[in-house]
Scaffold this motif. Structure first.
Motif, PDB file in Angstrom:
ATOM      1  N   HIS A  31       0.816  -1.217   0.000  1.00 17.52           N
ATOM      2  CA  HIS A  31       0.000   0.000   0.000  1.00 17.52           C
ATOM      3  C   HIS A  31       0.847   1.264   0.000  1.00 17.52           C
ATOM      4  O   HIS A  31       0.499   2.250  -0.632  1.00 17.52           O
ATOM      5  CB  HIS A  31      -0.960  -0.016   1.197  1.00 17.52           C
ATOM      6  N   ASP A  32       1.994   1.223   0.707  1.00 13.61           N
ATOM      7  CA  ASP A  32       2.813   2.428   0.852  1.00 13.61           C
ATOM      8  C   ASP A  32       3.637   2.760  -0.391  1.00 13.61           C
ATOM      9  O   ASP A  32       4.022   3.918  -0.587  1.00 13.61           O
ATOM     10  CB  ASP A  32       3.807   2.265   2.021  1.00 13.61           C
ATOM     11  N   ALA A  33       3.951   1.760  -1.194  1.00 12.65           N
ATOM     12  CA  ALA A  33       4.913   1.962  -2.287  1.00 12.65           C
ATOM     13  C   ALA A  33       4.433   3.045  -3.248  1.00 12.65           C
ATOM     14  O   ALA A  33       3.245   3.130  -3.565  1.00 12.65           O
ATOM     15  CB  ALA A  33       5.137   0.655  -3.036  1.00 12.65           C
ATOM     16  N   GLN A  34       5.374   3.874  -3.682  1.00 18.00           N
ATOM     17  CA  GLN A  34       5.056   4.946  -4.628  1.00 18.00           C
ATOM     18  C   GLN A  34       5.754   4.682  -5.950  1.00 18.00           C
ATOM     19  O   GLN A  34       6.927   4.325  -5.979  1.00 18.00           O
ATOM     20  CB  GLN A  34       5.540   6.286  -4.079  1.00 18.00           C
ATOM     21  N   ILE A  35       4.997   4.889  -7.033  1.00 16.18           N
ATOM     22  CA  ILE A  35       5.553   4.611  -8.349  1.00 16.18           C
ATOM     23  C   ILE A  35       5.794   5.930  -9.079  1.00 16.18           C
ATOM     24  O   ILE A  35       4.919   6.796  -9.111  1.00 16.18           O
ATOM     25  CB  ILE A  35       4.590   3.737  -9.173  1.00 16.18           C
ATOM     26  N   ALA A  36       6.976   6.080  -9.615  1.00 15.49           N
ATOM     27  CA  ALA A  36       7.274   7.267 -10.435  1.00 15.49           C
ATOM     28  C   ALA A  36       7.681   6.778 -11.820  1.00 15.49           C
ATOM     29  O   ALA A  36       8.728   6.140 -11.979  1.00 15.49           O
ATOM     30  CB  ALA A  36       8.395   8.084  -9.787  1.00 15.49           C
ATOM     31  N   GLU A  37       6.840   7.073 -12.811  1.00 13.76           N
ATOM     32  CA  GLU A  37       7.163   6.650 -14.178  1.00 13.76           C
ATOM     33  C   GLU A  37       8.390   7.430 -14.652  1.00 13.76           C
ATOM     34  O   GLU A  37       8.620   8.557 -14.209  1.00 13.76           O
ATOM     35  CB  GLU A  37       5.973   6.937 -15.111  1.00 13.76           C
ATOM     36  N   PRO A  38       9.174   6.863 -15.552  1.00 13.88           N
ATOM     37  CA  PRO A  38      10.380   7.574 -15.990  1.00 13.88           C
ATOM     38  C   PRO A  38      10.025   8.895 -16.661  1.00 13.88           C
ATOM     39  O   PRO A  38       9.063   8.963 -17.424  1.00 13.88           O
ATOM     40  CB  PRO A  38      11.045   6.603 -16.980  1.00 13.88           C
ATOM     41  N   SER A  39      10.766   9.942 -16.332  1.00 16.39           N
ATOM     42  CA  SER A  39      10.482  11.238 -16.931  1.00 16.39           C
ATOM     43  C   SER A  39      10.871  11.231 -18.405  1.00 16.39           C
ATOM     44  O   SER A  39      10.372  12.027 -19.186  1.00 16.39           O
ATOM     45  CB  SER A  39      11.225  12.338 -16.180  1.00 16.39           C
ATOM     46  N   GLY A  40      11.757  10.328 -18.739  1.00 13.62           N
ATOM     47  CA  GLY A  40      12.038  10.039 -20.136  1.00 13.62           C
ATOM     48  C   GLY A  40      12.719  11.140 -20.907  1.00 13.62           C
ATOM     49  O   GLY A  40      13.006  10.982 -22.087  1.00 13.62           O
ATOM     50  N   GLU A  41      13.026  12.268 -20.247  1.00 15.45           N
ATOM     51  CA  GLU A  41      13.647  13.352 -20.999  1.00 15.45           C
ATOM     52  C   GLU A  41      15.058  12.996 -21.430  1.00 15.45           C
ATOM     53  O   GLU A  41      15.426  13.122 -22.591  1.00 15.45           O
ATOM     54  CB  GLU A  41      13.695  14.629 -20.149  1.00 15.45           C
ATOM     55  N   ALA A  42      15.789  12.513 -20.475  1.00 18.64           N
ATOM     56  CA  ALA A  42      17.196  12.254 -20.766  1.00 18.64           C
ATOM     57  C   ALA A  42      17.343  10.997 -21.616  1.00 18.64           C
ATOM     58  O   ALA A  42      16.510  10.114 -21.568  1.00 18.64           O
ATOM     59  CB  ALA A  42      17.950  12.074 -19.458  1.00 18.64           C
ATOM     60  N   PRO A  43      18.402  10.937 -22.394  1.00 19.49           N
ATOM     61  CA  PRO A  43      18.689   9.695 -23.093  1.00 19.49           C
ATOM     62  C   PRO A  43      19.063   8.620 -22.071  1.00 19.49           C
ATOM     63  O   PRO A  43      19.124   8.888 -20.878  1.00 19.49           O
ATOM     64  CB  PRO A  43      19.880  10.064 -23.985  1.00 19.49           C
ATOM     65  N   LEU A  44      19.325   7.432 -22.527  1.00 21.73           N
ATOM     66  CA  LEU A  44      19.486   6.336 -21.575  1.00 21.73           C
ATOM     67  C   LEU A  44      20.902   6.217 -21.027  1.00 21.73           C
ATOM     68  O   LEU A  44      21.429   5.143 -20.852  1.00 21.73           O
ATOM     69  CB  LEU A  44      19.046   5.035 -22.231  1.00 21.73           C
ATOM     70  N   SER A  45      21.519   7.360 -20.783  1.00 16.49           N
ATOM     71  CA  SER A  45      22.782   7.255 -20.064  1.00 16.49           C
ATOM     72  C   SER A  45      22.421   7.223 -18.592  1.00 16.49           C
ATOM     73  O   SER A  45      21.648   8.041 -18.125  1.00 16.49           O
ATOM     74  CB  SER A  45      23.659   8.473 -20.359  1.00 16.49           C
ATOM     75  N   SER A  46      22.949   6.242 -17.897  1.00 16.54           N
ATOM     76  CA  SER A  46      22.536   6.134 -16.497  1.00 16.54           C
ATOM     77  C   SER A  46      23.505   6.917 -15.628  1.00 16.54           C
ATOM     78  O   SER A  46      24.687   7.038 -15.957  1.00 16.54           O
ATOM     79  CB  SER A  46      22.509   4.677 -16.068  1.00 16.54           C
ATOM     80  N   PRO A  47      23.021   7.445 -14.521  1.00 17.84           N
ATOM     81  CA  PRO A  47      23.930   8.154 -13.614  1.00 17.84           C
ATOM     82  C   PRO A  47      25.058   7.253 -13.139  1.00 17.84           C
ATOM     83  O   PRO A  47      26.084   7.732 -12.683  1.00 17.84           O
ATOM     84  CB  PRO A  47      23.026   8.553 -12.449  1.00 17.84           C
ATOM     85  N   ALA A  48      24.850   5.929 -13.279  1.00 20.45           N
ATOM     86  CA  ALA A  48      25.899   5.010 -12.839  1.00 20.45           C
ATOM     87  C   ALA A  48      27.200   5.277 -13.569  1.00 20.45           C
ATOM     88  O   ALA A  48      28.287   5.064 -13.053  1.00 20.45           O
ATOM     89  CB  ALA A  48      25.470   3.573 -13.084  1.00 20.45           C
ATOM     90  N   GLN A  49      27.072   5.763 -14.815  1.00 21.29           N
ATOM     91  CA  GLN A  49      28.285   5.998 -15.586  1.00 21.29           C
ATOM     92  C   GLN A  49      29.101   7.143 -14.996  1.00 21.29           C
ATOM     93  O   GLN A  49      30.275   7.290 -15.296  1.00 21.29           O
ATOM     94  CB  GLN A  49      27.914   6.277 -17.042  1.00 21.29           C
ATOM     95  N   GLU A  50      28.477   7.951 -14.204  1.00 22.67           N
ATOM     96  CA  GLU A  50      29.234   9.036 -13.586  1.00 22.67           C
ATOM     97  C   GLU A  50      29.846   8.630 -12.247  1.00 22.67           C
ATOM     98  O   GLU A  50      30.784   9.235 -11.780  1.00 22.67           O
ATOM     99  CB  GLU A  50      28.337  10.266 -13.393  1.00 22.67           C
ATOM    100  N   LEU A  51      29.292   7.599 -11.642  1.00 27.11           N
ATOM    101  CA  LEU A  51      29.888   7.112 -10.401  1.00 27.11           C
ATOM    102  C   LEU A  51      30.990   6.124 -10.764  1.00 27.11           C
ATOM    103  O   LEU A  51      30.855   5.354 -11.700  1.00 27.11           O
ATOM    104  CB  LEU A  51      28.840   6.388  -9.550  1.00 27.11           C
ATOM    105  N   ASP A  52      32.060   6.155 -10.022  1.00 27.83           N
ATOM    106  CA  ASP A  52      33.152   5.235 -10.311  1.00 27.83           C
ATOM    107  C   ASP A  52      33.162   4.147  -9.245  1.00 27.83           C
ATOM    108  O   ASP A  52      33.457   4.399  -8.087  1.00 27.83           O
ATOM    109  CB  ASP A  52      34.470   6.009 -10.300  1.00 27.83           C
ATOM    110  N   PHE A  53      32.797   2.932  -9.657  1.00 29.22           N
ATOM    111  CA  PHE A  53      32.752   1.852  -8.682  1.00 29.22           C
ATOM    112  C   PHE A  53      34.071   1.085  -8.621  1.00 29.22           C
ATOM    113  O   PHE A  53      34.258   0.254  -7.755  1.00 29.22           O
ATOM    114  CB  PHE A  53      31.637   0.863  -9.037  1.00 29.22           C
TER     115      PHE A  53
END
Ligand SMILES: Cc1ncc(C[n+]2csc(CCOP(=O)(O)OP(=O)(O)O)c2C)c(N)n1
Ligand code: SF4
Ligand code: SF4
Ligand code: SF4
Ligand SMILES: [Mg+2]
Lengths: 320, 299
Positions: free
Chosen positions: B176-198
């Motif tokens: 019941h609590d879960a909130q869904i946010a559909e993708p805003s879709g503006e940005a291309p599919l580069s993920s923020p992960a590419q900016e983090l260095d693991f």
């Protein structure tokens, strides 16, 4: 004839702790693991000129997720059943090579490492055989009182009443129904030169006992109380504390058997009640008052027996 | 077929969660498989588990590299592990996240659908323990509509016995609590992960590949486990050393199972964040109270 209780060995003091580390970090033990901590201390006590033969168990598994290893000294993993046999072989081979002049360094210490399951159950016969043959090695038994690596199954070293996954709690079972096997006492019955008990909460004592074990000629057996937060159901930060309470309540007496003679570290006149030990661990939370009394009586009797052995050894003051 | 990858820490029940969903799916007449990624990692270590659910028989057996959904049981993992790795375009990320941290997830929302829930709170409310795995199933169901909530009664009963009901309540609350946010879709599919260095977080250098091993399986490089940075296992906090109170007795160092305490250039005792697992033993045992465990600044 009086045996020499003041073994010749170079003592480690708080002021002059060795820098040496036999284990690199990055090993995969649970946070707060008392077993890996005790291992680290023991090997620090021995120094770099050491060869380790390791039976299966947590230590092997967390130290060596192949092809990585935490070991900085020669180390060999073998089966439960033959760890002491392999240790015997390493020692005998080195002796032969020394005799033939193909090795010159006679001071290498050979150490066999096993858990309580690997020592008091599965590797028991090869250990007993090696002690009887008198091989010059140290056996370190890290007793966390169950088969922890495979998920907390009972061993013969699991204490009475303790919960494990194979002695569960329910209407038909309330923990282990059998007593803990007294391994150091059985080892002492082999008449080897040195037997001792130790804990990682007493690191200098532990390191120096291991060094004594290395200094004697012939087998030495050191039984190390190894708190396991995961299997004992306690917070990771409590491993040292639980070992201190185990000693202060006489649940785990610290003693040595040097050439057959007992040297017992005596607690104050008023040891902690054993309930202080139980209450810190989830594996004992179901104990009844009667259970606690049963253990208290047993602990008192064991301590009396140990002290009477020490009196027979005619020297409780001459602790080195 | 839908492919789901669970990310959690050893001891948080990611594998159990995957298995429960598989069981419930099978009870509904679907096909499913669940399995963990094996390793000797223990409590606190980042671990993953895999789940496939399908209307027809599943022949794949390998790990899931390109999931449709990821389920992240512990928000602190986002900075430690590339949990979004391979997540399909427009795929869903089901995240356990307290409300005040939801905003920090928003960059991911450009490319992915976000399902957020405070699963730890749901578990505390209903089970009384911070075991969020069953609550996360509730959020997954809300987000994906994969299986009916009621289909979990039986698998929970088999797994948890008398604790089944509480787990079911936790699951229901999260549903019941879960909130869904559909993708805003503006940005291309580069993920923020590419900016983090693991790369520097889990391993200092690449781990040794099996093909480069010596004959007989000998490991010729002593202590190479040091490449594996167990600092990622810290869940609750890190030790902070207060040099004014420290007498330099060295006990903390002797009591650290990881050898993660050393002296810096000024001879002050300090912890090694690459390896400290955050067990708290040094803080508890310091005779001068010169070490305190303090919260990490995750997320
Ligand atoms: C002959 C044999 N039986 C069972 C196993 C599976 N096994 C691997 S580790 C382990 C538990 C070892 O327990 P213990 O010796 O007490 O060491 P701990 O893991 O507790 O440190 C078991 C049963 C095995 N490797 N070999
Ligand atoms: S299960 Fe126990 S002995 Fe094994 S690594 Fe974890 S804490 Fe150490
Ligand atoms: S135990 Fe405490 S007082 Fe001793 S060196 Fe460590 S921080 Fe300093
Ligand atoms: S919390 Fe302290 S004792 Fe535990 S791993 Fe970190 S530095 Fe070592
Ligand atoms: Mg054991």
């Amino acid at each position: 004839m009086k045996a020499d209780k003041h073994l010749e060995f170079e003592k480690i003091t708080a002021k002059a702790l060795p820098e040496f580390e036999a284990l690199s970090p990055g090993h995969r033990a649970c946070p707060g693991c008392g077993e890996m901590l005790a291992l680290r201390q023991a090997l620090k006590g021995l120094g770099p000129n050491t060869i380790v033969v390791n039976a299966t168990g947590c230590i092997e598994v967390v130290s060596t997720p192949f092809p990585q290893t935490a070991w900085n000294i020669p180390w060999m993993h073998v089966a439960f059943e033959n760890a002491s046999a392999v240790g015997s072989g390493v020692e005998a081979a080195r002796r032969a090579l020394l005799r033939k002049g193909r090795l010159t360094d006679a001071d290498t210490t050979i150490v066999v490492v096993g858990g309580d399951g690997g020592t008091s159950d599965i590797g028991f016969q090869s250990l007993s055989g090696a002690l009887e043959r008198g091989h010059n090695f140290i056996y370190l038994c890290f007793d966390n009182e169950a088969y922890m690596n495979t998920g907390v199954q009972r061993s013969s070293a699991t204490p009475e009443f303790a919960w494990t996954t194979t002695c569960p709690l329910g209407s038909a079972s309330s923990g282990k129904t059998h007593k803990k096997k007294d391994l150091p006492r059985i080892m002492a019955a082999h008449d080897i030169p040195y037997v001792a008990t130790a804990t990682p909460a007493h690191p200098l004592d532990l390191m120096n006992k291991v060094r004594k074990g290395a200094a004697v000629k012939g087998p030495a057996f050191i039984h190390i109380f190894s708190p396991c937060p995961t299997g004992w159901r306690m917070p990771a930060e409590r491993s040292i504390e639980i070992a201190k309470v185990a000693v202060k309540s006489n649940i785990y007496p610290l003693y040595e058997v040097i050439h057959g003679e007992y040297v017992v570290k005596r607690n104050s006149k008023n040891p902690l009640p054993v309930s202080e030990y139980f209450k810190l661990q989830g594996r004992f939370k179901h104990l009844t008052a009667q259970d606690v009394r049963t253990i208290q009586d047993r602990v008192d009797a064991t301590m009396d027996r140990l002290l009477s052995y020490a009196r027979l050894s005619d020297d409780t003051k001459g602790r080195p | 077929m839908i492919e789901i990858r669970f990310h959690g820490r050893g001891g948080q029940g990611s594998v159990t969660a995957a298995e429960l969903v598989a069981q419930a799916a099978i009870n509904e007449g679907k096909y499913a498989q669940a399995f963990p990624s094996f390793g000797p990692e223990r409590r606190g270590a980042p671990v993953s588990a895999f789940l496939r659910v399908s209307d027809s028989q599943i022949f794949l057996r390998e790990k899931i590299e390109a999931p449709d959904v990821i389920v992240v049981l512990d928000a602190s993992l986002i900075e430690l592990v590339d949990v979004f790795s391979g997540l399909k375009a427009g795929g869903s990320a089901v995240m356990n996240c307290p409300p005040h941290k939801r905003k920090s997830l928003m960059p991911w929302n450009e490319s992915y659908r976000l399902v957020t829930v405070d699963a730890t709170q749901a578990a505390m409310n209903n089970i009384g323990l911070p075991i969020a795995n069953t609550a996360m199933i509730g959020a997954l169901l809300k987000g994906m509509g994969l299986i009916k909530l009621d289909s979990f009664q039986m698998p929970l009963q088999t797994r948890f016995g008398r604790l089944a009901e509480k787990n079911f309540q936790s699951m229901t609350q999260a549903f019941h609590d879960a909130q869904i946010a559909e993708p805003s879709g503006e940005a291309p599919l580069s993920s923020p992960a590419q900016e983090l260095d693991f790369s520097g977080i889990i391993e200092k250098e690449a781990l040794m590949a099996w093909k480069s091993l010596a004959l007989g399986g000998d490991i010729l490089e002593p202590g190479n486990s040091a490449r594996f940075l167990t600092g990622t296992w810290r869940m609750t906090g890190k030790p902070v050393f207060h040099s004014d109170a420290c007498t330099k007795c060295g006990l903390c160092r002797l009591f650290c199972p990881e050898d993660a305490i050393f002296r810096d250039a000024d001879e002050q005792f300090i912890y090694n964040e690459d390896y400290c697992k955050g067990c708290g033993q040094c803080a508890r045992e310091c005779p001068k109270g010169a070490i305190t465990m303090e919260e990490e600044a995750w997320v």
